[in-house]
Scaffold this active site. Structure first.
Site, PDB file in Angstrom:
ATOM      1  N   GLU A   1      41.554  45.992  42.093  1.00 48.79           N
ATOM      2  CA  GLU A   1      42.925  46.027  42.579  1.00 48.79           C
ATOM      3  C   GLU A   1      43.806  46.148  41.344  1.00 48.79           C
ATOM      4  OE1 GLU A   1      46.294  43.431  44.976  1.00 48.79           O
ATOM      5  OE2 GLU A   1      44.207  42.767  45.051  1.00 48.79           O
TER       6      GLU A   1
ATOM      7  N   ASN B   1      46.771  46.817  47.512  1.00 47.79           N
ATOM      8  CA  ASN B   1      46.884  45.914  48.645  1.00 47.79           C
ATOM      9  C   ASN B   1      48.136  46.231  49.450  1.00 47.79           C
ATOM     10  OD1 ASN B   1      46.357  43.812  50.384  1.00 47.79           O
ATOM     11  ND2 ASN B   1      46.060  42.305  48.760  1.00 47.79           N
TER      12      ASN B   1
ATOM     13  N   ASP C   1      45.406  41.894  53.544  1.00 44.41           N
ATOM     14  CA  ASP C   1      45.304  40.437  53.705  1.00 44.41           C
ATOM     15  C   ASP C   1      46.681  39.793  53.538  1.00 44.41           C
ATOM     16  OD1 ASP C   1      45.290  40.973  50.847  1.00 44.41           O
ATOM     17  OD2 ASP C   1      44.822  38.852  50.591  1.00 44.41           O
ATOM     18  N   GLU C   2      46.834  38.640  54.155  1.00 46.02           N
ATOM     19  CA  GLU C   2      47.979  37.747  53.955  1.00 46.02           C
ATOM     20  C   GLU C   2      49.322  38.448  54.151  1.00 46.02           C
ATOM     21  OE1 GLU C   2      45.977  34.552  50.877  1.00 46.02           O
ATOM     22  OE2 GLU C   2      47.021  36.272  50.011  1.00 46.02           O
TER      23      GLU C   2
ATOM     24  N   TYR D   1      34.535  32.748  44.582  1.00 49.54           N
ATOM     25  CA  TYR D   1      35.752  33.088  43.855  1.00 49.54           C
ATOM     26  C   TYR D   1      35.819  32.383  42.506  1.00 49.54           C
ATOM     27  CZ  TYR D   1      38.283  35.601  47.535  1.00 49.54           C
ATOM     28  OH  TYR D   1      38.701  36.535  48.438  1.00 49.54           O
TER      29      TYR D   1
ATOM     30  N   ASP E   1      45.710  33.751  39.965  1.00 50.26           N
ATOM     31  CA  ASP E   1      46.811  33.039  40.618  1.00 50.26           C
ATOM     32  C   ASP E   1      47.781  32.410  39.622  1.00 50.26           C
ATOM     33  OD1 ASP E   1      45.316  33.785  42.775  1.00 50.26           O
ATOM     34  OD2 ASP E   1      45.525  31.895  43.831  1.00 50.26           O
TER      35      ASP E   1
END
Length: 608
Positions: free
Chosen positions: A190, A231, A292-293, A391, A435
């Site tokens: 990504e 994304n 996603d999300e 992850y 993150d």
């Protein structure tokens, strides 16, 4: 190891007898993934001066040429690639399509007077040569024997979010080499490729098209398919933060810069134009759209236009989720028209939709939601295991590789459900996410990733628990080491000490100190050099033009860590987190810029 009977005798005699018997039992060669079977033979194979690579066809020649490159990189010398009859000590590469039982990626390895790799395909032969390299990494003398080694799963991968926070191409090249060395074959990236069509989207974090072309070429050489992801329709802020006209607007009139307005035809046109641009540099036959999300826990009711769009297209019984699935399906159709298969994450499939996802869409399952893996399989969707348990998150969760190994985790174990059969499961991958982009440096991430990478390689290729203990498995990995051509990115080119840095009229005197993760700190009389200020993205100052200033030294502050990159006439100074180089502004300030936006300063160092 076979049990060795010891006759009733003195202790010394017993030890001698046992030792001789053990020496007579051929060892099983050590590889990662472990060989799926090994039949010992008599004698051994020796790699020596005079060894040649024998390859008669075009496919064989390509595999042998790559092997020759890697043997040289691993310190085994220059090995000629020849055709014709093999002799003692040679390594033979043979692609025989008739060996259909070996499948697309399996191979047979025979060790004796010579070493031979036979496969039905070029890819299978390539994986056989990875085993050869791993064995030679442990010595030039191999036990005689034979193995037929075939993977259990088709897709064996790693996912990397090189989005927002830039990851160096050197780091990604190391990853590709190590993936191939361990027979992993799919890298999901990504990332943002610098856009010619949409220059307003070129906020830092991007890669140039030439950088991606070089990476894709390396992947093709090493049989690693690099699948790109942009994304959408959530997490679109890297692309639409400067396009408010494409941002979803809530009922209070507030723009949502991370959410694409799926009701607007301009938004679909924008996204597909990016797909077209990526097709200029990526050659994979898959496209990952994320998906996603999108709502990130928010209620669709805040966006009444989404429900209106769904009902206008699918009738009064439609749900807002149908508009989301509609966007996914339109992207699927667009990709299919261009010969590409679509991949999505699973969390958007909550069951609240009346419109089904188009058949053939690969679902990568990472989160336990209402629609279970078994339901997705029953509906015929190819299913990849991208479990959250696998992850590694900067500033967050890290996979418990030891625990997974001891549980004999395999790709049937999804979040929330374990399937009885591997039918329809394409494979599994680990995923790396930033993150908190400053919580770890690239080198620290590489250190964390190694065990997880080797574990998923083992679990997707063969027996997920080949050794009795995790310690033995890690010893296996240590024996194999890194891929040939893998570069140690923790090397610092200068010794600790105080230096004067000069670039034109700019001058800085600083104490250089190596950090445990292979960078340096630069301590002046007024503090340590740091990038500070501007807009933060994932806690990282990613704006070009931000000043490099002196701040209180803090060993835990990763933005105070720097890479000294050799350049003609000196060194470039690159921040370990922002991955921007220091330039000197017209008024003499030190500022950070991407290398393609402003020339990087080249610093000459003298001992102060």
């Amino acid at each position: 190891m076979l049990a060795v009977p010891v006759p009733p005798a003195g202790a010394a005699e017993a030890r001698e007898t046992a030792g001789a018997a053990a020496a007579a039992v051929p060892a099983v060669p050590v590889t990662v993934p472990a060989l799926n079977g090994w039949t010992p033979g008599t004698g051994h194979y020796t790699y020596e001066r005079g060894t040649r690579l024998v390859a008669d066809g075009r496919a064989e020649r390509r595999v042998a040429d790559t092997l020759a490159d890697d043997l040289r990189a691993a310190g085994h010398g220059t090995v000629p690639v020849v055709s014709g009859g093999a002799r003692k000590g040679d390594i033979v590469v043979d692609v025989s399509p008739g060996r259909a039982a070996l499948g697309k990626e399996g191979y047979e390895l025979r060790a004796g007077a010579r070493l031979s790799v036979t496969a039905a395909t070029e890819t299978g032969a390539f994986y056989g040569t990875r085993t050869v390299l791993q064995l030679l990494a442990q010595g030039d003398r191999l036990p005689a024997g034979r193995t037929v080694d075939v993977p259990r799963y088709e897709e064996r991968g790693v996912g990397v979010c090189a989005c927002y926070v830039h990851i160096t191409t050197q780091w990604l090249e190391n990853l590709v080499r190590d993936m191939a060395y361990h027979k992993l074959n799919q890298l999901l990236l990504e990332l943002k490729v610098k856009s010619d069509a949409h220059p307003e989207a070129n906020t830092w974090g991007y890669y140039t098209k030439d950088e991606i072309r070089r990476l894709v070429a390396l992947g093709e050489k090493y049989h690693v398919t690099i699948v790109p992801e942009i994304n959408s329709p959530g997490h679109m802020d890297p692309w639409i933060e400067n396009r408010p006209d494409l941002q979803l607007t809530d009922s209070d009139g507030d723009k949502q810069p991370s959410r694409l307005d799926i009701t607007r035809p301009e938004a679909f046109a924008y996204y597909t134009s990016l797909m077209d641009e990526y097709a200029q540099v990526f050659t994979a036959d898959s496209w990952h759209m994320g998906a996603d999300e999108y709502m990130l826990g928010s209620d669709f009711a805040k966006y009444p236009q989404v429900l209106e769009y769904a009902r206008a297209k699918y009738g009064e019984d439609a749900t807002p989720q149908d508009a989301f699935i509609d966007f996914v399906n339109r992207v699927h159709a667009y990709a299919a028209d261009r010969g590409k298969e679509l991949r999505i994450w699973n969390d958007g499939l909550t069951g609240a939709n009346t419109v089904p996802v188009t058949a053939g869409t690969t679902v990568e399952h990472w989160l336990n939601v209402a629609t279970k893996p078994s339901e997705l399989r029953a509906r015929g969707y190819p299913l990849m295991n991208a479990a959250y348990a696998l992850y590694l998150v900067r500033g967050g969760f890290h996979s418990d590789t030891k625990g997974l190994y001891e549980q004999s985790w395999d790709p049937r174990s999804f979040e929330g459900e374990k399937l009885a059969s591997r039918e329809g499961i394409t494979g599994a991958k680990i995923s790396l996410w930033p993150d908190n982009g400053r919580s770890e440096t690239e080198n620290e991430v590489a250190e964390d990733t190694g065990p997880a990478l080797r574990h998923v390689a083992q679990a997707t290729w063969g027996d997920p628990h080949p050794d009795a203990t995790y310690a033995r498995f890690t010893a296996r990995a240590a024996a194999v080491g890194h891929a040939p051509g893998w570069r140690d990115l923790t090397r610092v080119p200068v010794a600790n000490g105080t230096y004067t840095f000069r670039s034109g009229a700019a001058r800085v005197t600083a104490e250089v100190g190596r950090t445990p993760d292979g960078y340096v700190t630069l301590k002046t009389a007024d503090g340590c050099l740091e990038v500070r200020g501007g807009k933060l993205t994932l806690n990282v100052p990613l704006q070009p033009g931000i000043e490099v200033s002196e701040q209180a030294c803090d060993a835990a502050n990763t933005v105070q860590r720097w890479q000294l990159a050799p350049a003609r006439g000196g060194y470039r100074l690159i921040n370990a987190i922002t991955q921007m180089a220091v330039s000197v502004s017209d008024d003499g300030r030190l500022v950070q810029y991407p290398p393609d936006q402003r020339p990087s300063a080249v610093w000459q160092l003298t001992t102060a």
